[in-house]
Enzyme design. Structure first.
Site, PDB file in Angstrom:
ATOM      1  N   SER A   1     -35.386  -5.154  -8.126  1.00  0.00           N
ATOM      2  CA  SER A   1     -35.211  -5.508  -9.537  1.00  0.00           C
ATOM      3  C   SER A   1     -34.300  -6.715  -9.668  1.00  0.00           C
ATOM      4  O   SER A   1     -33.419  -6.956  -8.830  1.00  0.00           O
ATOM      5  CB  SER A   1     -34.600  -4.312 -10.275  1.00  0.00           C
ATOM      6  OG  SER A   1     -34.118  -4.680 -11.548  1.00  0.00           O
TER       7      SER A   1
ATOM      8  N   TYR B   1     -27.858   2.014 -12.023  1.00  0.00           N
ATOM      9  CA  TYR B   1     -29.248   1.736 -11.632  1.00  0.00           C
ATOM     10  C   TYR B   1     -29.317   0.452 -10.808  1.00  0.00           C
ATOM     11  O   TYR B   1     -29.912   0.411  -9.727  1.00  0.00           O
ATOM     12  CB  TYR B   1     -30.150   1.610 -12.860  1.00  0.00           C
ATOM     13  CG  TYR B   1     -31.467   0.944 -12.546  1.00  0.00           C
ATOM     14  CD1 TYR B   1     -32.445   1.613 -11.809  1.00  0.00           C
ATOM     15  CD2 TYR B   1     -31.734  -0.366 -12.943  1.00  0.00           C
ATOM     16  CE1 TYR B   1     -33.643   0.995 -11.488  1.00  0.00           C
ATOM     17  CE2 TYR B   1     -32.922  -0.992 -12.635  1.00  0.00           C
ATOM     18  CZ  TYR B   1     -33.873  -0.306 -11.904  1.00  0.00           C
ATOM     19  OH  TYR B   1     -35.052  -0.926 -11.578  1.00  0.00           O
TER      20      TYR B   1
ATOM     21  N   LYS C   1     -30.336  -0.355  -6.646  1.00  0.00           N
ATOM     22  CA  LYS C   1     -31.273  -1.353  -6.131  1.00  0.00           C
ATOM     23  C   LYS C   1     -30.577  -2.257  -5.110  1.00  0.00           C
ATOM     24  O   LYS C   1     -31.165  -2.606  -4.073  1.00  0.00           O
ATOM     25  CB  LYS C   1     -31.868  -2.172  -7.274  1.00  0.00           C
ATOM     26  CG  LYS C   1     -32.851  -1.397  -8.138  1.00  0.00           C
ATOM     27  CD  LYS C   1     -34.010  -0.849  -7.325  1.00  0.00           C
ATOM     28  CE  LYS C   1     -35.025  -0.113  -8.173  1.00  0.00           C
ATOM     29  NZ  LYS C   1     -36.125   0.476  -7.373  1.00  0.00           N
TER      30      LYS C   1
END
Length: 351
Positions: free
Chosen positions: A126, A151, A155
């Protein structure tokens, strides 16, 4: 036909990628525990391609169950790993849940890659790994800054885990850092089915327009941007899906420059939240009911991609513009309203 394991295959990007893989001659199996999805999208995949993909309802955090999938499918030649929790706001509220789910699942997969000699691994990363970038657009060489959310941190950690693993093994990997996937398959047979109230902009727009959400909130209007709202790079989900097929073929053809190559997947165009709303209103003819609100924790001010590397190396072409993204997203939302099967699946997701 090479057999490819797609994790999270019942999800939004996973299902679209399965379609693209099948249309390009690959054999596919899916692993998805359906905790945040249903098998409905695989029904749509079958309608589009004429092929039924088997899904193993397995929680990748369970190593033994994960390993059993590989024991049953010893001819797997590559993995595309989507399965992860992905809501920025939820990750701020439930960080341990995100670290456990997103990292343990990857580690268990890589243990199986090692044991069963899987050669090719494509990782769903991402643009959140760039944090709040100092310069735009971001390239693959842009600094990895502190993540703005748990989050994003998962990643970053996932990339580090995978990079370290392939450096010590015979496997090859690609990290695909994509920006904001939106829209639905042109057939309108598959699209996004958010879990509960959507955290992402476009499903929030379409659900507000259809009446599912009474009023939408724009998070932040005092950012240092041209209209005060956040800027993102929106990319059609089918364009994202095709990039995964190209990345996989790139690995199979042994074209890697390193053991773990990296590509940005975005259009290269920054679009503000308010500009996205205006485009939707133009395409749909609907007037959106929204209000302006405060900033949301975890949001980056502005980010969009330099996509030259993916275009020049993977031969990746972008087919869909913002209007087509909004048109397909709106057509899908209208289908969702009328389709009893989707309605039942959505009720399941909301419970």
């Amino acid at each position: 036909m090479a057999k490819i394991l797609v994790t999270g295959g019942c999800g939004y990007i996973g299902a679209h990628t399965i379609v693209d893989l099948l249309e390009n001659g690959f054999d596919v199996i899916s692993v998805d525990d359906n905790s945040r999805s249903t098998k409905y999208l695989l029904d749509g995949v079958e309608k589009i391609t004429g092929k039924r993909v088997k899904n193993y309802k397995v929680d990748l955090k369970d190593y033994n169950d994960t390993r059993a999938v590989f024991q049953e499918n010893e001819d797997i030649s590559g993995i595309i790993h989507f399965a992860a929790y992905k809501a920025v706001g939820e990750s701020v509220e439930e960080p341990l849940m995100y670290f456990e789910n997103n990292l343990f699942s990857l580690i268990n997969l890589l243990k199986c890659v090692d044991e069963f000699n899987i050669s090719h691994f494509v990782f769903s990363s991402s643009c959140t790994v760039y944090g709040s970038p100092d310069t735009l657009p971001v390239t693959e060489q842009s600094p990895i800054k502190k993540a703005e959310s748990p989050y994003g941190a998962t990643k970053q950690m996932g990339e580090e885990i995978l990079t370290s693993y392939v450096a010590a093994s015979s496997a090859k990997a690609i990290l695909l850092r994509y920006f904001n996937p939106v829209g639905a398959h042109p057939s309108i047979l598959i699209g996004e089915l958010p879990l509960g109230k959507p955290a992402n902009l476009v499903p929030a727009i379409t659900q507000t327009a259809i009446g599912k959400i009474p009023e939408m909130q724009v998070w932040g209007t005092d950012y240092d941007t041209r209209d005060g709202s956040c800027i993102r790079d929106y990319i059609h989900v089918s364009d994202i899906a095709h990039a995964h097929t190209l990345a996989l073929q790139y690995l199979i053809d042994d074209n890697n420059k390193t053991s773990c190559d990296i590509f940005n997947l975005g259009t290269g165009n920054g679009v503000s939240v308010l500009e996205a709303i205006k485009t939707f209103e133009e395409v749909s003819g609907e007037k959106l009911n929204y209000k302006l609100g405060p900033r949301r924790p975890g949001d980056v001010v502005a980010i969009y991609a330099n996509n030259d590397l993916a275009k020049n190396t993977l031969r990746w072409d972008i087919k869909y513009d913002l209007k087509e993204m909004m048109r397909t997203a709106w057509a899908w939302e209208q289908k969702v309203k009328e389709d009893e099967t989707i309605i039942k699946n959505q009720k399941f997701l909301y419970n």
